[in-house]
Design an enzyme around this catalytic site. Structure first.
Site, PDB file in Angstrom:
ATOM      1  N   ASP A   1      40.102 -34.950  37.185  1.00  0.00           N
ATOM      2  CA  ASP A   1      41.283 -34.353  36.560  1.00  0.00           C
ATOM      3  C   ASP A   1      42.416 -35.365  36.602  1.00  0.00           C
ATOM      4  OD1 ASP A   1      40.069 -31.897  35.990  1.00  0.00           O
ATOM      5  OD2 ASP A   1      40.593 -31.061  37.934  1.00  0.00           O
TER       6      ASP A   1
ATOM      7  N   ASP B   1      38.803 -29.458  30.065  1.00  0.00           N
ATOM      8  CA  ASP B   1      39.427 -28.170  30.389  1.00  0.00           C
ATOM      9  C   ASP B   1      40.296 -27.688  29.234  1.00  0.00           C
ATOM     10  OD1 ASP B   1      38.293 -28.389  32.945  1.00  0.00           O
ATOM     11  OD2 ASP B   1      40.103 -29.331  33.767  1.00  0.00           O
TER      12      ASP B   1
END
Length: 166
Positions: free
Chosen positions: A126, A144
């Site tokens: 991330d 995402d």
């Protein structure tokens, strides 16, 4: 004359898989760039509310189950592969429904992008980090984002379909 069941044309599946592939490519290339540029935890502020930061997520969305003993890597990988099979089935059956199929293609690309991370690295990478004042949204990635946009479009498509049937 006997009736024959018509098979969905495989060509109906190709454009949606192409969109999924584009999502996967952008997701993986962005993660490679972040891995080559940032040290773990290093943060680069781009605005007062947005930073790039390299973090690892061993869990699911918002770090759910990230502190579990390691079983979650394989559970979320299996879940992603299962979702892939279901989505491919739905795309074959409903490829002519453009918004529905687009939403599924985005979800598929995002799910596979994160599955690749889990298989290659053992965690999801991330790097998109939003924060305002004391509020901080957990870091996330392009996969995402594709999953979220796909889910929103899926809900919108269903609401539109329900309203149209009244």
């Amino acid at each position: 004359m006997a009736k024959t069941l018509s098979k969905p044309a495989s060509g109906a599946l190709a454009p949606w898989l192409g969109i999924s592939l584009i999502v996967i490519l952008f997701d993986q290339l962005s993660k490679i760039a972040i891995l080559k540029t940032f040290a773990y935890g290093a943060q680069h502020a781009l605005t007062s509310f947005f930073s790039l930061v390299l973090v690892y997520n061993r869990g699911a969305a918002f770090g759910f189950l990230s502190t579990a003993s390691g079983w979650q890597r394989w559970a979320f990988t299996a879940l992603g592969i299962g979702a892939t099979l279901v989505i491919c089935f739905l795309l074959r059956r409903h490829g002519q429904q453009r918004l529905f199929s687009l939403s599924l293609a985005l979800i598929l690309g995002g799910a596979l992008g994160n599955v690749i991370d889990r298989l290659v690295y053992g965690h999801v990478i991330d790097f998109l980090d939003f924060h305002v004042g004391g509020w901080h949204f957990p870091a996330f990635n392009l996969a995402d984002s594709a999953i979220t946009i796909g889910a929103v479009l899926l809900v919108y498509d269903e609401l539109r379909r329900v309203r149209g049937s009244r």
